[in-house]
Design an enzyme around this catalytic site. Sequence first.
Site, PDB file in Angstrom:
ATOM      1  N   ASP A   1       0.823  -1.211   0.000  1.00 57.44           N
ATOM      2  CA  ASP A   1       0.000   0.000   0.000  1.00 57.44           C
ATOM      3  C   ASP A   1       0.859   1.265   0.000  1.00 57.44           C
ATOM      4  O   ASP A   1       2.024   1.248   0.399  1.00 57.44           O
ATOM      5  CB  ASP A   1      -0.868   0.055   1.268  1.00 57.44           C
ATOM      6  CG  ASP A   1      -2.008  -0.942   1.226  1.00 57.44           C
ATOM      7  OD1 ASP A   1      -2.047  -1.781   0.316  1.00 57.44           O
ATOM      8  OD2 ASP A   1      -2.864  -0.881   2.132  1.00 57.44           O
TER       9      ASP A   1
ATOM     10  N   HIS B   1       3.914  -2.170   3.109  1.00 54.85           N
ATOM     11  CA  HIS B   1       3.984  -0.834   2.519  1.00 54.85           C
ATOM     12  C   HIS B   1       5.339  -0.671   1.829  1.00 54.85           C
ATOM     13  O   HIS B   1       6.373  -0.735   2.511  1.00 54.85           O
ATOM     14  CB  HIS B   1       3.808   0.236   3.608  1.00 54.85           C
ATOM     15  CG  HIS B   1       2.488   0.148   4.318  1.00 54.85           C
ATOM     16  ND1 HIS B   1       2.246  -0.762   5.320  1.00 54.85           N
ATOM     17  CD2 HIS B   1       1.335   0.834   4.138  1.00 54.85           C
ATOM     18  CE1 HIS B   1       0.996  -0.622   5.739  1.00 54.85           C
ATOM     19  NE2 HIS B   1       0.413   0.338   5.041  1.00 54.85           N
TER      20      HIS B   1
HETATM   21 NI    NI Z   1      -2.527   3.219   3.406  1.00 58.57          NI
END
Ligand code: NI
Length: 241
Positions: A51, A193
Amino acid sequence: MGRVVKRVGACLAAALVVAGLMAWPPEGEYSSVDLQLTVPEKEKLLALTFDDGPHPEHTAVLLDALAQRGVKATFFLVGCQVELAPELVERMAAEGHQIGIHTLDHVQVNGLSQRDFERQVEGLRRVLYPLVGERELWLRPPYGIMDDNTLRWADSPVVLWSVDPEDWKDTDVRRIVRHITDRVRDGDIVLLHDIYPSSVEAALQVVDCLQEQGWQFVTVEQLLHLKGRAGENGRVYRAVR
Ligand code: NI
């Protein structure tokens, strides 16, 4: 064995190209025929998801390393980051990764008016189409927070996760790796991430460790396909068993 089978898939695809039935290399995603051939082992499947990117530096490193390892992943992108590295988004698509929506401005989507929701979600789709072509771009709401309207308006499946090492909390690569490798079960969706170098390093260590044990890394879309499921619009997927 995986490699031999993969070659068979490539040969079949090449034959189809000769026959004029499909473009080669395949753009973005693999045909279901190729998928079945490339992934004979269906009990140890994982989807790594990243993400908040792309990050101009760390995502590039990640893409290089995933390509070396033959791993496909899923990236839920944020609008302002896309502006920083549009070429990486094109590369993700060209290399067979799945691309999804994480909103234009990384906002919580619950409670938004329909107009604001569409600005955040459809708005990012319109930014991405020129880069990756018109394709399905599934939604992951920031923070995993949503409401009924999110599901109603998503116009795609909604992807959450089943394993979350909270990789934003610290830069302890070993902790992140262990969190994942201690917990994974077939069909899990792992949240990471790619804006943090520690997360990229951890992801690669996880791949190296689990590939040795026979695990295979696929996109969320491929995971659903391989489990015989279709991604339904407005439905939430945390894992695919
Ligand atoms: Ni996010």
